[in-house]
Scaffold this motif. Structure first.
Motif, PDB file in Angstrom:
ATOM      1  N   ARG A  60       0.901  -0.996  -0.060  1.00 25.31           N
ATOM      2  CA  ARG A  60       0.078   0.102  -0.033  1.00 25.31           C
ATOM      3  C   ARG A  60       0.916   1.212  -0.134  1.00 25.31           C
ATOM      4  O   ARG A  60       1.086   2.014   0.925  1.00 25.31           O
ATOM      5  N   VAL A  61       1.547   1.417  -1.244  1.00 21.00           N
ATOM      6  CA  VAL A  61       2.351   2.735  -1.168  1.00 21.00           C
ATOM      7  C   VAL A  61       1.318   3.932  -1.207  1.00 21.00           C
ATOM      8  O   VAL A  61       1.967   5.078  -0.607  1.00 21.00           O
ATOM      9  N   ASP A  62       0.064   3.934  -1.506  1.00 21.72           N
ATOM     10  CA  ASP A  62      -0.825   5.070  -1.242  1.00 21.72           C
ATOM     11  C   ASP A  62      -0.868   5.616   0.146  1.00 21.72           C
ATOM     12  O   ASP A  62      -1.152   6.647   0.272  1.00 21.72           O
ATOM     13  N   PHE A  63      -0.353   4.949   1.017  1.00 18.13           N
ATOM     14  CA  PHE A  63      -0.349   5.340   2.540  1.00 18.13           C
ATOM     15  C   PHE A  63       0.488   6.534   2.733  1.00 18.13           C
ATOM     16  O   PHE A  63       0.391   7.322   3.662  1.00 18.13           O
ATOM     17  N   MET A  64       1.721   6.357   1.880  1.00 18.82           N
ATOM     18  CA  MET A  64       2.542   7.427   2.022  1.00 18.82           C
ATOM     19  C   MET A  64       1.979   8.939   1.719  1.00 18.82           C
ATOM     20  O   MET A  64       2.220   9.819   2.360  1.00 18.82           O
ATOM     21  N   GLU A  65       1.052   8.774   0.833  1.00 15.99           N
ATOM     22  CA  GLU A  65       0.332  10.121   0.094  1.00 15.99           C
ATOM     23  C   GLU A  65      -0.472  10.410   1.365  1.00 15.99           C
ATOM     24  O   GLU A  65      -0.434  11.937   1.820  1.00 15.99           O
ATOM     25  N   LEU A  66      -1.205   9.637   1.590  1.00 18.05           N
ATOM     26  CA  LEU A  66      -2.219   9.860   2.833  1.00 18.05           C
ATOM     27  C   LEU A  66      -1.379  10.343   4.120  1.00 18.05           C
ATOM     28  O   LEU A  66      -1.856  11.420   4.752  1.00 18.05           O
ATOM     29  N   GLN A  67      -0.298   9.752   4.565  1.00 15.37           N
ATOM     30  CA  GLN A  67       0.295  10.327   5.545  1.00 15.37           C
ATOM     31  C   GLN A  67       0.873  11.748   5.348  1.00 15.37           C
ATOM     32  O   GLN A  67       1.096  12.531   6.362  1.00 15.37           O
ATOM     33  N   LEU A  68       1.595  11.897   4.466  1.00 15.04           N
ATOM     34  CA  LEU A  68       2.261  13.333   3.792  1.00 15.04           C
ATOM     35  C   LEU A  68       1.084  14.558   3.705  1.00 15.04           C
ATOM     36  O   LEU A  68       1.305  15.414   4.291  1.00 15.04           O
ATOM     37  N   ALA A  69      -0.188  13.996   3.515  1.00 13.95           N
ATOM     38  CA  ALA A  69      -1.106  14.974   3.567  1.00 13.95           C
ATOM     39  C   ALA A  69      -1.531  15.431   4.738  1.00 13.95           C
ATOM     40  O   ALA A  69      -1.578  16.514   5.248  1.00 13.95           O
ATOM     41  N   LEU A  70      -1.493  14.450   5.831  1.00 12.29           N
ATOM     42  CA  LEU A  70      -1.773  14.765   7.266  1.00 12.29           C
ATOM     43  C   LEU A  70      -0.778  15.398   7.908  1.00 12.29           C
ATOM     44  O   LEU A  70      -1.096  16.277   8.841  1.00 12.29           O
ATOM     45  N   PHE A  71       0.513  14.950   7.449  1.00 13.73           N
ATOM     46  CA  PHE A  71       1.649  15.681   8.295  1.00 13.73           C
ATOM     47  C   PHE A  71       1.691  17.163   7.949  1.00 13.73           C
ATOM     48  O   PHE A  71       2.398  18.184   8.744  1.00 13.73           O
ATOM     49  N   SER A  72       1.262  17.475   6.770  1.00 17.52           N
ATOM     50  CA  SER A  72       1.480  18.566   6.048  1.00 17.52           C
ATOM     51  C   SER A  72       0.575  19.713   6.758  1.00 17.52           C
ATOM     52  O   SER A  72       0.559  20.846   6.754  1.00 17.52           O
ATOM     53  N   ALA A  73      -0.507  19.223   7.647  1.00 20.02           N
ATOM     54  CA  ALA A  73      -1.543  20.088   8.445  1.00 20.02           C
ATOM     55  C   ALA A  73      -0.671  21.067   9.409  1.00 20.02           C
ATOM     56  O   ALA A  73      -1.112  22.091   9.343  1.00 20.02           O
ATOM     57  N   ARG A  74       0.570  20.202  10.034  1.00 15.91           N
ATOM     58  CA  ARG A  74       1.226  21.163  10.921  1.00 15.91           C
ATOM     59  C   ARG A  74       2.921  20.619  10.716  1.00 15.91           C
ATOM     60  O   ARG A  74       3.262  19.756  11.199  1.00 15.91           O
ATOM     61  N   PRO A  75       3.502  21.198   9.551  1.00  9.79           N
ATOM     62  CA  PRO A  75       5.004  20.896   9.355  1.00  9.79           C
ATOM     63  C   PRO A  75       5.650  21.146  10.574  1.00  9.79           C
ATOM     64  O   PRO A  75       5.598  22.084  11.442  1.00  9.79           O
ATOM     65  N   ASP A  76       6.928  20.553  10.707  1.00 12.99           N
ATOM     66  CA  ASP A  76       7.679  20.571  11.797  1.00 12.99           C
ATOM     67  C   ASP A  76       9.064  20.585  10.938  1.00 12.99           C
ATOM     68  O   ASP A  76       9.426  19.385  10.696  1.00 12.99           O
ATOM     69  N   PRO A  77      10.090  21.631  11.035  1.00 15.51           N
ATOM     70  CA  PRO A  77      11.467  21.250  10.306  1.00 15.51           C
ATOM     71  C   PRO A  77      12.309  20.515  11.175  1.00 15.51           C
ATOM     72  O   PRO A  77      13.435  20.291  10.660  1.00 15.51           O
ATOM     73  N   ARG A  78      11.912  20.238  12.608  1.00 15.05           N
ATOM     74  CA  ARG A  78      12.763  19.301  13.339  1.00 15.05           C
ATOM     75  C   ARG A  78      12.434  17.695  13.006  1.00 15.05           C
ATOM     76  O   ARG A  78      13.165  16.981  13.598  1.00 15.05           O
ATOM     77  N   VAL A  79      11.345  17.529  12.230  1.00 17.49           N
ATOM     78  CA  VAL A  79      11.236  16.179  11.859  1.00 17.49           C
ATOM     79  C   VAL A  79      11.614  15.665  10.299  1.00 17.49           C
ATOM     80  O   VAL A  79      11.255  16.422   9.468  1.00 17.49           O
ATOM     81  N   GLU A  80      12.304  14.506  10.385  1.00 17.70           N
ATOM     82  CA  GLU A  80      12.825  14.200   9.144  1.00 17.70           C
ATOM     83  C   GLU A  80      12.032  12.842   8.684  1.00 17.70           C
ATOM     84  O   GLU A  80      11.768  12.069   9.454  1.00 17.70           O
TER      85      GLU A  80
END
Length: 166
Positions: A60-80
């Motif tokens: 399920r590589v599409d999970f990457m897209e969903l995670q990135l969409a949700l993570f982008s709601a509050r980006p954090d430059p300290r998280v890699e």
């Protein structure tokens, strides 16, 4: 009758002395081989990350897209973010999704593409080798932050670790 054998049965001892060592040796040899992998950076990686998040992808590589969409709601430059594709058959799909996610979400991440399926733990290890932060989080691809948390979901985990390193 076919009654189950107790764990200490003769069969268990035979397995431990014959098949077990052979399987262990084969697996050790498999894991000792060099692991060629392609690494693609999408966006500019954080200069000094505090937390490295490694996410193995299989199927399920599409999970990457969903995670990135949700993570982008509050980006954090300290998280890699490091995604490890452990499913070479999905390489083209993963690269296409990664390019689209970079354009839509403007969230930096790395995609490590393994040339063979290694399994969950070795894929995590491959991501961990590339992590640059002092805190490492191994995250399943089907785990998602709440919509308003984004990458802020990692701050309480880091605070808890700092409060009790043991």
């Amino acid at each position: 009758l076919g009654l189950p054998r107790p764990p200490g049965s003769r069969m268990a001892a035979v397995m431990e002395r014959t098949i077990g060592p052979a399987v262990a040796a084969l697996n050790a040899a498999r894991l000792a081989r060099p692991r060629p992998a392609a690494e693609l950076d999408f966006g500019t990686p954080p200069a000094a990350p505090r937390i490295s998040v490694v996410v193995p992808l299989h199927g399920r590589v599409d999970f990457m897209e969903l995670q990135l969409a949700l993570f982008s709601a509050r980006p954090d430059p300290r998280v890699e973010l490091i995604y490890v594709l452990d499913d070479p058959r999905r390489r083209e799909e993963a690269e296409r999704l990664a390019l689209a996610a970079e354009a839509r979400f403007a969230l930096p991440f790395r995609l490590v593409i393994l040339e063979e399926n290694l399994g969950f733990a070795p894929a995590c290890n491959e991501g961990a080798k590339r992590a640059r932060a002092p805190i490492l989080c191994l995250l399943n691809s089907d785990v998602f932050p709440l919509a308003d948390q984004g990458m802020g979901a990692f701050a309480p985990l880091a605070a808890r670790l700092a409060a009790d390193p043991g």
